[in-house]
Write a protein that holds these residues in place. Structure first.
Motif, PDB file in Angstrom:
ATOM      1  N   HIS A 384       0.830  -1.213   0.000  1.00 40.27           N
ATOM      2  CA  HIS A 384       0.000   0.000   0.000  1.00 40.27           C
ATOM      3  C   HIS A 384       0.866   1.267   0.000  1.00 40.27           C
ATOM      4  N   ASN A 391       2.304   5.921  -5.900  1.00 40.36           N
ATOM      5  CA  ASN A 391       1.554   5.832  -7.175  1.00 40.36           C
ATOM      6  C   ASN A 391       2.157   4.834  -8.152  1.00 40.36           C
ATOM      7  N   PRO A 393       1.846   1.459 -10.066  1.00 38.54           N
ATOM      8  CA  PRO A 393       0.778   0.509 -10.390  1.00 38.54           C
ATOM      9  C   PRO A 393       1.075  -0.892  -9.855  1.00 38.54           C
ATOM     10  N   PRO A 433      -6.016   5.261  -6.886  1.00 35.16           N
ATOM     11  CA  PRO A 433      -6.051   4.339  -8.021  1.00 35.16           C
ATOM     12  C   PRO A 433      -6.973   3.159  -7.704  1.00 35.16           C
ATOM     13  N   THR A 434      -7.339   2.424  -8.752  1.00 36.49           N
ATOM     14  CA  THR A 434      -8.122   1.210  -8.533  1.00 36.49           C
ATOM     15  C   THR A 434      -7.293   0.257  -7.704  1.00 36.49           C
ATOM     16  N   TYR A 435      -7.774   0.004  -6.501  1.00 40.37           N
ATOM     17  CA  TYR A 435      -6.929  -0.702  -5.540  1.00 40.37           C
ATOM     18  C   TYR A 435      -7.813  -1.509  -4.597  1.00 40.37           C
ATOM     19  N   ASP A 436      -7.909  -2.810  -4.880  1.00 36.38           N
ATOM     20  CA  ASP A 436      -8.603  -3.717  -3.978  1.00 36.38           C
ATOM     21  C   ASP A 436      -7.973  -5.095  -4.139  1.00 36.38           C
ATOM     22  N   ARG A 438      -9.079  -7.767  -5.397  1.00 37.90           N
ATOM     23  CA  ARG A 438      -9.286  -8.363  -6.723  1.00 37.90           C
ATOM     24  C   ARG A 438      -8.257  -7.842  -7.716  1.00 37.90           C
ATOM     25  N   GLN A 439      -8.061  -6.505  -7.742  1.00 33.21           N
ATOM     26  CA  GLN A 439      -7.056  -5.923  -8.631  1.00 33.21           C
ATOM     27  C   GLN A 439      -5.654  -6.415  -8.243  1.00 33.21           C
TER      28      GLN A 439
END
Length: 469
Positions: A384, A391, A393, A433-436, A438-439
């Motif tokens: 995290h 930032n 990816p 950002p898209t962050y869970d 699943r990702q």
């Protein structure tokens, strides 16, 4: 026939060079260094230094060298330096890990400096001296500094000053002085000035109050004045003696010993497991899962990314495997180094900006990524910070971790619902950002197979055991 490769940093010293064949490192002694080498071996200095584990030991080998693999035909070592016929070929004890001053905490640089001064004093007692004093002559082995340049010794002339004095000050003393007053660590200074920071720059960086320090005045400000007034040639007319040089060496030892006071206050990360984690239950459950994962796999060495105070590095070390423990927070690395835990090699590494390849043509020193690759990599409470704080990816993080591990990865995922993840995005003006999870699993699934996935009791955090594809 095994290929013979000279080390790209060996062009500097006409006394000899390092080469590799069959996966083994050797050192050639050139004819031009024969008298100095014989003095080193016959004076008792080599025996004294190796017995005390101060100098890397070696054996002399003939010019017929056997490759490492069994049933391999012997090869004749050619004169790859294109100098007159080699005088000796040495087989030093092989080191598995290399690191540099740009990755050391202040205490590591201090201990490397003290080793250099100890060897210089012992060398004078045996009629020799160190002709250079650079951190590149030192590696850490079993938690202690070890001098590795067998060809760094020259015959001692009591009437002459120590030729390596300026280099010692620029490479060791000056970074430690700056750290003493600024408390910024020494690794970034060594990274910015790999060959040593000059007295002129040091004098500008030190506060005015340092002029009241006798050691700083003598070795920094006076040296800077002499250099700026171009009086260096006057040193040639100063009469030296062993007693004077011994006095200077002892004074430097005293200054170095006082150069690394403990930080005035803990950093944000040096007390991470005692004050900033979600709670005691979380830590207990995390350790329990971690130990279960370790029992399910085999590994010969390990790399702990974002180690904090080294709690999980120490658990790894209990297995007997050597561990590289890295963190960008130098106080955390200092604390871990002070613990002197067997099998752990702590380093100051910012994973968002790891140590690059360096030296001439970027070939003299390999990048951290190349030197640190290990069977097992662990990355606990780290992703995290890289993804939300820097930032980066998730797919790039996964790709980098796949370079660092040879086989296994134990990694912790901390979702946005976690307080610590929330703190990272709360300070940002741009959307998260898209962050869970699943990702996260999709990104890491490109490079790894997920073998285990377990929630850490009492939190939304997940612990994973993965295998590199």
């Amino acid at each position: 026939m095994s290929e013979i490769t000279t080390h790209p940093a060996s062009y500097r010293d006409p006394a000899g060079f390092v080469f590799t064949t069959g996966g083994v490192h050797y050192r050639q002694v050139n004819q031009s260094y024969s008298a100095q080498y014989d003095t080193l071996m016959r004076s008792g200095l080599y025996d004294h230094l190796t017995k005390e584990a101060l100098l890397i030991p070696h054996t002399e080998v003939p010019d017929i060298v056997h490759a490492e693999a069994p049933n391999t035909r012997p090869i004749k070592v050619p004169n790859v330096s294109q100098t007159p016929a080699p005088y000796k070929t040495l087989l030093p004890r092989q080191l598995s890990r290399l690191s540099y001053a740009a990755e050391w905490c202040p205490e590591q640089l201090r201990d490397a400096a003290l080793l250099t001064l100890t060897i210089q004093q012992l060398a004078m007692d045996h009629g020799m001296t160190l002709k250079d004093a650079t951190p590149f002559n030192i590696q850490f082995d079993n938690g202690k500094p070890l001098f590795i340049d067998t060809l760094s010794f020259d015959k001692y002339d009591p009437a002459k000053p120590w030729i390596a004095y300026r280099q010692f000050c620029e490479s060791f003393l000056f970074p430690l002085y700056i750290h003493r007053y600024a408390q910024i660590g020494t690794h970034k200074i060594s990274a910015a000035w790999p060959d040593g920071i000059p007295a002129s720059a040091t004098a500008r960086l030190l506060p005015f109050s340092s002029r009241l320090n006798a050691g700083a005045w003598l070795h920094v400000f006076l040296q800077n004045q002499v250099g700026s007034r171009k009086r260096a040639t006057a040193e040639q007319h100063i009469q030296f003696s062993k007693a004077k040089l011994t006095s200077i060496t002892e004074h430097l030892q005293s200054l170095i010993n006082r150069s690394t006071p403990r930080p005035q206050r803990p950093s944000a990360w040096s007390n991470y497991y005692s004050k900033t984690i979600p709670g005691k239950t979380y830590l207990e459950k995390k350790q329990q899962l971690f130990r279960q994962y370790l029992q399910a796999i085999e590994f010969s060495d390990a790399l702990d990314l974002g180690c904090n105070d080294g709690l999980f590095s120490k658990i790894l070390a209990e297995t007997g495997a050597p561990v590289i423990a890295v963190d960008s927070d130098w106080p955390s690395i200092s604390n871990l180094y002070r613990s002197n835990t067997p099998g752990i090699h702590p380093l100051c590494i910012d994973l968002a900006n790891p140590t690059p390849a360096s030296g001439f043509a970027n070939a003299e020193r390999a990048a951290f990524t190349e030197r640190a690759a290990s069977d097992l990599v662990i990355a606990l409470a780290l992703v995290h910070h890289l993804a939300l704080g820097n930032n980066i990816p998730l797919n790039l993080i996964a790709g980098y971790f796949s370079q660092l591990t040879k086989r296994r990865l134990i990694i912790e995922f901390i979702p946005l619902s976690d307080e610590k993840a929330g703190e990272l995005i709360a300070r940002k003006e741009v959307p998260a950002p898209t962050y869970d999870n699943r990702q996260f699993e999709m990104a890491f699934g490109e490079s790894f197979r997920i073998d285990k996935r377990d929630p850490i009791t009492g939190t939304d955090r997940l612990l994973y055991l993965m295998t590199k594809r």
